[in-house]
Motif scaffolding. Structure first.
Motif, PDB file in Angstrom:
ATOM      1  N   ASP A  59      50.919  57.737  79.084  1.00 20.49           N
ATOM      2  CA  ASP A  59      52.333  57.384  79.199  1.00 20.49           C
ATOM      3  C   ASP A  59      52.954  57.684  80.555  1.00 20.49           C
ATOM      4  O   ASP A  59      54.072  57.247  80.825  1.00 20.49           O
ATOM      5  CB  ASP A  59      53.133  58.097  78.111  1.00 20.49           C
ATOM      6  CG  ASP A  59      52.925  59.605  78.126  1.00 20.49           C
ATOM      7  OD1 ASP A  59      52.137  60.081  78.968  1.00 20.49           O
ATOM      8  OD2 ASP A  59      53.536  60.297  77.298  1.00 20.49           O
ATOM      9  N   ASN A  60      52.261  58.400  81.449  1.00 17.14           N
ATOM     10  CA  ASN A  60      52.867  58.663  82.763  1.00 17.14           C
ATOM     11  C   ASN A  60      52.271  57.728  83.801  1.00 17.14           C
ATOM     12  O   ASN A  60      51.212  57.121  83.571  1.00 17.14           O
ATOM     13  CB  ASN A  60      52.685  60.131  83.157  1.00 17.14           C
ATOM     14  CG  ASN A  60      51.222  60.530  83.292  1.00 17.14           C
ATOM     15  OD1 ASN A  60      50.484  59.977  84.109  1.00 17.14           O
ATOM     16  ND2 ASN A  60      50.779  61.503  82.470  1.00 17.14           N
ATOM     17  N   TYR A  85      48.864  60.707  74.788  1.00 19.04           N
ATOM     18  CA  TYR A  85      49.159  59.302  75.060  1.00 19.04           C
ATOM     19  C   TYR A  85      48.993  59.025  76.545  1.00 19.04           C
ATOM     20  O   TYR A  85      49.147  59.923  77.395  1.00 19.04           O
ATOM     21  CB  TYR A  85      50.591  58.960  74.648  1.00 19.04           C
ATOM     22  CG  TYR A  85      50.870  59.088  73.174  1.00 19.04           C
ATOM     23  CD1 TYR A  85      50.542  58.054  72.306  1.00 19.04           C
ATOM     24  CD2 TYR A  85      51.473  60.233  72.658  1.00 19.04           C
ATOM     25  CE1 TYR A  85      50.803  58.161  70.940  1.00 19.04           C
ATOM     26  CE2 TYR A  85      51.738  60.353  71.304  1.00 19.04           C
ATOM     27  CZ  TYR A  85      51.394  59.319  70.444  1.00 19.04           C
ATOM     28  OH  TYR A  85      51.659  59.433  69.105  1.00 19.04           O
ATOM     29  N   PHE A 127      54.893  49.728  73.437  1.00 19.10           N
ATOM     30  CA  PHE A 127      54.599  50.852  72.533  1.00 19.10           C
ATOM     31  C   PHE A 127      55.860  51.653  72.188  1.00 19.10           C
ATOM     32  O   PHE A 127      56.159  51.851  71.005  1.00 19.10           O
ATOM     33  CB  PHE A 127      53.533  51.763  73.151  1.00 19.10           C
ATOM     34  CG  PHE A 127      52.169  51.138  73.162  1.00 19.10           C
ATOM     35  CD1 PHE A 127      51.312  51.314  72.093  1.00 19.10           C
ATOM     36  CD2 PHE A 127      51.733  50.371  74.225  1.00 19.10           C
ATOM     37  CE1 PHE A 127      50.055  50.750  72.077  1.00 19.10           C
ATOM     38  CE2 PHE A 127      50.485  49.795  74.233  1.00 19.10           C
ATOM     39  CZ  PHE A 127      49.634  49.973  73.150  1.00 19.10           C
ATOM     40  N   PRO A 128      56.614  52.152  73.181  1.00 16.59           N
ATOM     41  CA  PRO A 128      57.828  52.895  72.790  1.00 16.59           C
ATOM     42  C   PRO A 128      58.908  51.998  72.190  1.00 16.59           C
ATOM     43  O   PRO A 128      59.711  52.458  71.380  1.00 16.59           O
ATOM     44  CB  PRO A 128      58.284  53.526  74.108  1.00 16.59           C
ATOM     45  CG  PRO A 128      57.696  52.676  75.181  1.00 16.59           C
ATOM     46  CD  PRO A 128      56.392  52.176  74.641  1.00 16.59           C
ATOM     47  N   GLN A 181      55.729  54.913  69.537  1.00 15.14           N
ATOM     48  CA  GLN A 181      54.906  55.915  70.198  1.00 15.14           C
ATOM     49  C   GLN A 181      54.969  55.681  71.694  1.00 15.14           C
ATOM     50  O   GLN A 181      55.418  54.637  72.165  1.00 15.14           O
ATOM     51  CB  GLN A 181      53.463  55.870  69.681  1.00 15.14           C
ATOM     52  CG  GLN A 181      52.726  54.570  69.957  1.00 15.14           C
ATOM     53  CD  GLN A 181      51.349  54.547  69.314  1.00 15.14           C
ATOM     54  OE1 GLN A 181      51.189  54.919  68.154  1.00 15.14           O
ATOM     55  NE2 GLN A 181      50.366  54.092  70.083  1.00 15.14           N
ATOM     56  N   ASP A 182      54.510  56.709  72.414  1.00 17.38           N
ATOM     57  CA  ASP A 182      54.718  56.702  73.864  1.00 17.38           C
ATOM     58  C   ASP A 182      53.716  55.839  74.628  1.00 17.38           C
ATOM     59  O   ASP A 182      53.872  55.655  75.834  1.00 17.38           O
ATOM     60  CB  ASP A 182      54.646  58.137  74.399  1.00 17.38           C
ATOM     61  CG  ASP A 182      55.786  58.990  73.843  1.00 17.38           C
ATOM     62  OD1 ASP A 182      56.837  58.411  73.510  1.00 17.38           O
ATOM     63  OD2 ASP A 182      55.599  60.210  73.725  1.00 17.38           O
ATOM     64  N   GLY A 183      52.689  55.335  73.995  1.00 16.37           N
ATOM     65  CA  GLY A 183      51.695  54.505  74.678  1.00 16.37           C
ATOM     66  C   GLY A 183      50.412  54.471  73.890  1.00 16.37           C
ATOM     67  O   GLY A 183      50.384  54.788  72.684  1.00 16.37           O
ATOM     68  N   PHE A 223      53.064  48.061  78.744  1.00 23.64           N
ATOM     69  CA  PHE A 223      53.246  49.450  78.325  1.00 23.64           C
ATOM     70  C   PHE A 223      54.553  49.649  77.553  1.00 23.64           C
ATOM     71  O   PHE A 223      54.628  50.433  76.599  1.00 23.64           O
ATOM     72  CB  PHE A 223      53.199  50.358  79.560  1.00 23.64           C
ATOM     73  CG  PHE A 223      53.741  51.736  79.327  1.00 23.64           C
ATOM     74  CD1 PHE A 223      53.020  52.664  78.583  1.00 23.64           C
ATOM     75  CD2 PHE A 223      54.986  52.121  79.839  1.00 23.64           C
ATOM     76  CE1 PHE A 223      53.527  53.937  78.361  1.00 23.64           C
ATOM     77  CE2 PHE A 223      55.490  53.387  79.610  1.00 23.64           C
ATOM     78  CZ  PHE A 223      54.755  54.301  78.880  1.00 23.64           C
ATOM     79  N   TRP A 224      55.588  48.926  77.941  1.00 27.66           N
ATOM     80  CA  TRP A 224      56.900  49.083  77.303  1.00 27.66           C
ATOM     81  C   TRP A 224      56.883  48.700  75.822  1.00 27.66           C
ATOM     82  O   TRP A 224      57.792  49.073  75.061  1.00 27.66           O
ATOM     83  CB  TRP A 224      57.943  48.221  78.028  1.00 27.66           C
ATOM     84  CG  TRP A 224      57.554  46.746  78.055  1.00 27.66           C
ATOM     85  CD1 TRP A 224      56.788  46.132  78.971  1.00 27.66           C
ATOM     86  CD2 TRP A 224      57.914  45.764  77.091  1.00 27.66           C
ATOM     87  NE1 TRP A 224      56.631  44.804  78.673  1.00 27.66           N
ATOM     88  CE2 TRP A 224      57.328  44.544  77.506  1.00 27.66           C
ATOM     89  CE3 TRP A 224      58.682  45.794  75.924  1.00 27.66           C
ATOM     90  CZ2 TRP A 224      57.474  43.370  76.788  1.00 27.66           C
ATOM     91  CZ3 TRP A 224      58.834  44.610  75.226  1.00 27.66           C
ATOM     92  CH2 TRP A 224      58.229  43.397  75.651  1.00 27.66           C
ATOM     93  N   GLN A 249      47.240  55.795  72.353  1.00 27.26           N
ATOM     94  CA  GLN A 249      46.874  57.144  71.947  1.00 27.26           C
ATOM     95  C   GLN A 249      45.385  57.377  72.175  1.00 27.26           C
ATOM     96  O   GLN A 249      44.539  56.665  71.642  1.00 27.26           O
ATOM     97  CB  GLN A 249      47.207  57.367  70.470  1.00 27.26           C
ATOM     98  CG  GLN A 249      46.923  58.781  69.987  1.00 27.26           C
ATOM     99  CD  GLN A 249      47.334  58.995  68.539  1.00 27.26           C
ATOM    100  OE1 GLN A 249      48.153  58.252  68.002  1.00 27.26           O
ATOM    101  NE2 GLN A 249      46.771  60.012  67.901  1.00 27.26           N
ATOM    102  N   ARG A 284      48.949  65.402  70.197  1.00 27.56           N
ATOM    103  CA  ARG A 284      48.631  63.989  70.425  1.00 27.56           C
ATOM    104  C   ARG A 284      48.693  63.709  71.924  1.00 27.56           C
ATOM    105  O   ARG A 284      49.583  64.198  72.621  1.00 27.56           O
ATOM    106  CB  ARG A 284      49.619  63.085  69.693  1.00 27.56           C
ATOM    107  CG  ARG A 284      49.532  63.197  68.176  1.00 27.56           C
ATOM    108  CD  ARG A 284      50.519  62.288  67.505  1.00 27.56           C
ATOM    109  NE  ARG A 284      50.426  62.394  66.044  1.00 27.56           N
ATOM    110  CZ  ARG A 284      51.192  61.729  65.192  1.00 27.56           C
ATOM    111  NH1 ARG A 284      52.128  60.896  65.650  1.00 27.56           N
ATOM    112  NH2 ARG A 284      51.045  61.896  63.884  1.00 27.56           N
TER     113      ARG A 284
END
Length: 454
Positions: free
Chosen positions: A196-197, A194, A174-175, A180-182, A171-172, A184, A192
């Motif tokens: 991401d949590n 993502y 992507f940012p 981007q946060d993850g 996951f790391w 999409q 948008r």
């Protein structure tokens, strides 16, 4: 006939024996261990290799057949077409070997070419007339679209499943590198979405786990179609298989008949013949003693009379073993009742037939029941037994059951195996259910053939 009930009773397979549940027990259920099993990876390798191999097969088949068809207006078209079919047969051998190595599918060689005359034209005619050659060509043509579909489905599902399952690990990326946060899910000019949590990442991994667990079974279903195509198109035809079976059955019938003739000759030589020779000698001695000592001669004649009775009984037993008169005159019910009366345990006989089968089938059923009841007497250590005969559609069913110690095993090459071979020679089946400790139930199926007018 020795079934060896006692020897089979009480024997258990070792820890590694395939028939032992202990040796096959796994800590994880099949659904969880499927993604990491060797079988799964072999099936994956088979699907991945199928695409380039099917392209090669399709290209070769279409090119050569098209070339041969185009040259049919000349003399060269027929040999080229035969060469195309021969090449497809050779590539089919490679496909059978690949299915054997990766799918564990054992497929026999197709029927060989049978040229009626020598030379090139004889070979060309044999190739063109061979059904296996045209089935190999059909396989080469239809394998490509299925291989494309299997490849696309397999690669998509495997990639999607493992990518989502391992998403928490990368996951790391992507940012850090993609800006981007993850992953999409949705995006437009205003919004948008993502993954991401932590909750979304966990759900993504869970969905990936479901795909990862389901994909091996989907791939296995896809390869089942490959198994069917290889078995149906690259193996021997049903007719060729049937011919091989009939040739084997004919050999069994010939061997059985020869063994029966040797048994009859041995029984005559060692039994009735030897007894009659001794009887003739005794009567000759009695004749010489008749004038000198009538009392001794009378005693010798009396002993000879007893030997005659014994010889006659042996001849009756031998004739009954060849084909009992009661079977011919009164049918299976009376004949099996007669056999049951000579068994060492009480036997209940039930024959439910509205008409008599053909004499050959009736005789096989009689001797099958006789040998099975002989097993009960010698090996089963039973206190009761039962024989049932009935008709089920176009099959004659015979079942012999006892409450003995069990342990009869047809796979150990015992007398049951020989009995199964005899039944197989007439398209019959022998099924043995004999767990350790009993009871034993042996079922024989024979084809029903109606009795002709006598």
């Amino acid at each position: 006939m020795a079934t060896e009930y006692g020897q089979g009773y009480g024997l258990h397979a070792g820890p590694g024996h395939p028939g032992n549940a202990e040796g096959r027990r796994h800590r994880l259920p099949a659904a969880l261990r499927a993604p990491v099993e060797g079988r799964t990876w072999r099936e994956l390798g088979y699907v991945l290799l199928s695409l380039p191999i099917s392209i090669l097969l399709f290209t070769y088949a279409v090119t050569m057949v098209s070339l041969g068809a185009g040259l049919l207006v000349t003399f060269l078209g027929v040999p080229v077409l035969a060469a195309a079919l021969a090449g497809c047969r050779g590539l089919g051998s490679v496909e059978r070997a690949r299915a054997r190595g990766l799918l564990g599918l054992e497929v026999g060689e197709p029927e060989p070419l049978r040229a009626k005359r020598h030379g090139l034209m004889g070979w060309v005619g044999a190739v063109l007339k061979s059904g296996a050659s045209w089935r190999s060509l059909l396989y080469a043509v239809i394998q490509l679209p299925w291989a494309v579909l299997s490849f696309a489905v397999t690669v998509t599902l495997w990639t999607l499943g493992w990518s989502l399952l391992t998403y928490p690990l990368y996951f790391w990326v992507f940012p850090a590198y993609a800006g981007q946060d993850g992953i999409q899910l949705y995006g437009d000019e205003q919004r948008r979405i993502y993954l991401d949590n932590p909750f979304e990442i966990s759900v993504t991994a869970g969905v990936g786990l479901l795909f990862t667990l389901a994909t091996p079974w989907i791939v296995r279903a896809l390869t089942m179609v490959n198994r069917l195509m290889v078995h149906g198109l690259l193996g021997p035809s049903r007719l060729a298989t049937r011919v091989v079976e009939l040739e084997s059955d004919r050999g069994v019938v010939v061997d059985t008949a020869a063994a029966d003739l040797r048994r009859i000759e041995r029984d005559l030589h060692d039994g009735a013949q030897a007894r009659l020779v001794a009887l003739a000698m005794d009567l000759g001695l009695a004749k010489e003693k008749l004038r000198e000592d009538p009392q001794v001669a009378a005693r010798m004649v009396g002993e000879a009379h007893g030997e005659v009775k014994t010889a006659l009984q042996e001849l009756r037993d031998l004739a009954r073993g060849i084909h009992p008169a009661v079977l011919t005159d009164r049918g299976l019910d009376a004949a099996l009742s007669s056999v049951a009366s000579r068994c060492t345990v009480p036997v209940q006989v039930e024959v439910d037939l509205t008409e008599r089968p053909a004499p050959a089938i009736e005789g096989i059923a009689y001797f099958t029941a006789s040998e099975l009841l002989q097993n009960v007497s010698k090996h089963a250590r039973a206190t009761r037994a039962a024989v049932e005969v009935w008709r089920s559609e176009n099959r004659l069913m015979l079942q012999v059951e006892d409450n003995g110690v069990g342990g009869a095993d047809i796979s150990r090459g015992s007398g049951l195996a020989g009995l199964a071979e005899r039944l197989d020679a007439v398209d019959g089946i022998l099924v043995v259910d004999s767990p350790a400790g009993g009871p034993t139930r042996v079922t024989a199926e024979l084809p029903w053939r109606a009795e002709r007018a006598r």
